[in-house]
Design a protein around this motif. Structure first.
Motif, mmCIF file in Angstrom:
data_model
loop_
_atom_site.group_PDB
_atom_site.id
_atom_site.type_symbol
_atom_site.label_atom_id
_atom_site.label_comp_id
_atom_site.label_asym_id
_atom_site.label_seq_id
_atom_site.Cartn_x
_atom_site.Cartn_y
_atom_site.Cartn_z
ATOM 1 N N ALA A 190 16.379 31.260 -44.163
ATOM 2 C CA ALA A 190 15.143 31.344 -44.936
ATOM 3 C C ALA A 190 15.069 32.666 -45.690
ATOM 4 O O ALA A 190 14.595 32.732 -46.833
ATOM 5 N N LEU A 191 15.517 33.738 -45.054
ATOM 6 C CA LEU A 191 15.550 35.042 -45.722
ATOM 7 C C LEU A 191 16.461 34.995 -46.947
ATOM 8 O O LEU A 191 16.099 35.498 -48.023
ATOM 9 N N ILE A 192 17.632 34.398 -46.795
ATOM 10 C CA ILE A 192 18.572 34.300 -47.911
ATOM 11 C C ILE A 192 17.954 33.509 -49.058
ATOM 12 O O ILE A 192 18.062 33.888 -50.233
ATOM 13 N N ASN A 193 17.289 32.419 -48.742
ATOM 14 C CA ASN A 193 16.639 31.616 -49.790
ATOM 15 C C ASN A 193 15.525 32.393 -50.486
ATOM 16 O O ASN A 193 15.356 32.300 -51.706
ATOM 17 N N GLU A 194 14.767 33.162 -49.719
ATOM 18 C CA GLU A 194 13.686 33.963 -50.309
ATOM 19 C C GLU A 194 14.256 35.062 -51.200
ATOM 20 O O GLU A 194 13.718 35.355 -52.276
ATOM 21 N N ALA A 195 15.360 35.666 -50.778
ATOM 22 C CA ALA A 195 15.993 36.692 -51.594
ATOM 23 C C ALA A 195 16.502 36.106 -52.901
ATOM 24 O O ALA A 195 16.437 36.757 -53.955
ATOM 25 N N ALA A 196 16.996 34.876 -52.859
ATOM 26 C CA ALA A 196 17.444 34.208 -54.086
ATOM 27 C C ALA A 196 16.275 33.993 -55.039
ATOM 28 O O ALA A 196 16.411 34.161 -56.266
#
Length: 323
Positions: A252-258
């Motif tokens: 979820a963090l990776i998706n938010e960073a994207a």
């Protein structure tokens, strides 16, 4: 009211933010750090605002070996943030530095504070003291650290509380268990910095495990607010969680960073590492009751602030993310 305080680890990530906030409030700050201003690039960058403020006095000192009485004398409050961080390196021969810095250094600081009649010590502890948990961690839960780093932080925390509980002690102590702090000036080896760096450069993010592991990320400005509130708490010896309000998975963090950067985050999966727990989450009840603490910066806004800081770093500082 605080008139003169000591901040250990003043040149570090959280310490430098705390120094800036204290100076902004007109407090005289004595900053202790092993990194010497004028000779260490990180110290110079993190304390760039502080060193031009006449209320700030930096000292290059090692808590484990140097004389501390003179610098804590006359201080109302000591904010003890100096520590050797990092779970993975703590398994190696480098653990000697963890014991000297996190345990022996804390003990020597406590002795100096006791001799000099310091009223309040606020110590930065860590969610790592809890170990694996299947629900949000409460301060009265059993502690079971699963890394040498976590053991060293628990030892430091308990030393502070032991000194505060002595019948003849002038010192009171509040231990704040920080949950994964992030924001501008964050260390390059930490998760959010590595995720953002991967987004902007295309260098793959090394993701330990399958990405389902969850962390409670706490913005550094919220941590500073809780730390200042702890200096005013009416308590002799207390432990308080400081969390960000939500536990999210690494995926979820990776998706938010994207979403924040408008770029994809390339990922390279590797095996989970010793000392990494499946999840961290903070029960916020005590922090709300004792400190009046509510996190104000959500993950999206915090990521955007850290991303803006990251893209403006010098080439020398950016090199730290690839080392």
């Amino acid at each position: 009211m605080m008139s003169r305080v000591v901040v250990t680890g003043a040149a570090g990530f959280i310490g430098s933010h705390l120094v800036d906030e204290l100076l902004g409030r007109g407090v005289r700050v004595v900053g202790l750090d092993r990194r010497r201003v004028g000779e260490h690039a990180l110290a110079d960058e993190n304390l760039a605002r502080a060193v031009v403020n006449p209320l700030f006095t930096p000292y290059c000192l090692d808590l484990a070996v140097d004389q501390l009485d003179d610098v804590v004398a006359g201080c109302d409050t000591v904010f003890h943030l100096a520590a050797r961080p990092g779970v993975r390196p703590s398994w190696s021969r480098e653990f000697l530095d963890y014991t000297q810095t996190n345990v022996l250094g804390t003990h020597r600081l406590l002795e100096a504070c006791t001799r000099q009649g310091v009223r309040r010590l606020v110590v930065a502890s860590s969610s790592s003291v809890y170990g694996p948990a299947d629900r949000p961690s409460r301060e009265d839960d059993p502690t079971c650290p699963v890394s040498p780093y976590g053991v060293s932080k628990l030892a430091a925390e308990q030393l502070c509380l032991a000194y505060a509980r002595r019948a003849d002690s002038p010192l009171s102590a509040v231990a704040l268990r920080y949950f994964t702090v992030y924001g501008p000036r964050q260390r390059p080896d930490m998760a959010i910095g590595r995720v953002l760096f991967a987004a902007y450069t295309g260098f793959p993010l090394t993701l330990f495990g399958d990405g389902s592991q969850r962390r409670e990320f706490t913005y550094v400005g919220d941590v500073v607010a809780a730390t200042l509130a702890a200096a005013r708490l009416e308590a002799q010896a207390a432990v308080v969680n400081v969390g960000g309000g939500a536990s999210v998975s690494m995926l979820a963090l990776i998706n938010e960073a994207a979403r924040v950067t408008g770029r994809q985050v390339p990922v390279k999966l590797v095996a989970a590492q010793p000392g990494d727990v499946p999840a961290t989450a903070a029960d916020p009840t005590r922090a709300r009751r004792l400190l009046g603490y509510w996190p104000k910066v959500g993950l999206h806004e915090g990521l955007a602030r850290q991303a803006a800081w990251l893209v403006n770093l010098s080439d020398d500082r950016l090199a730290a993310f690839t080392s």
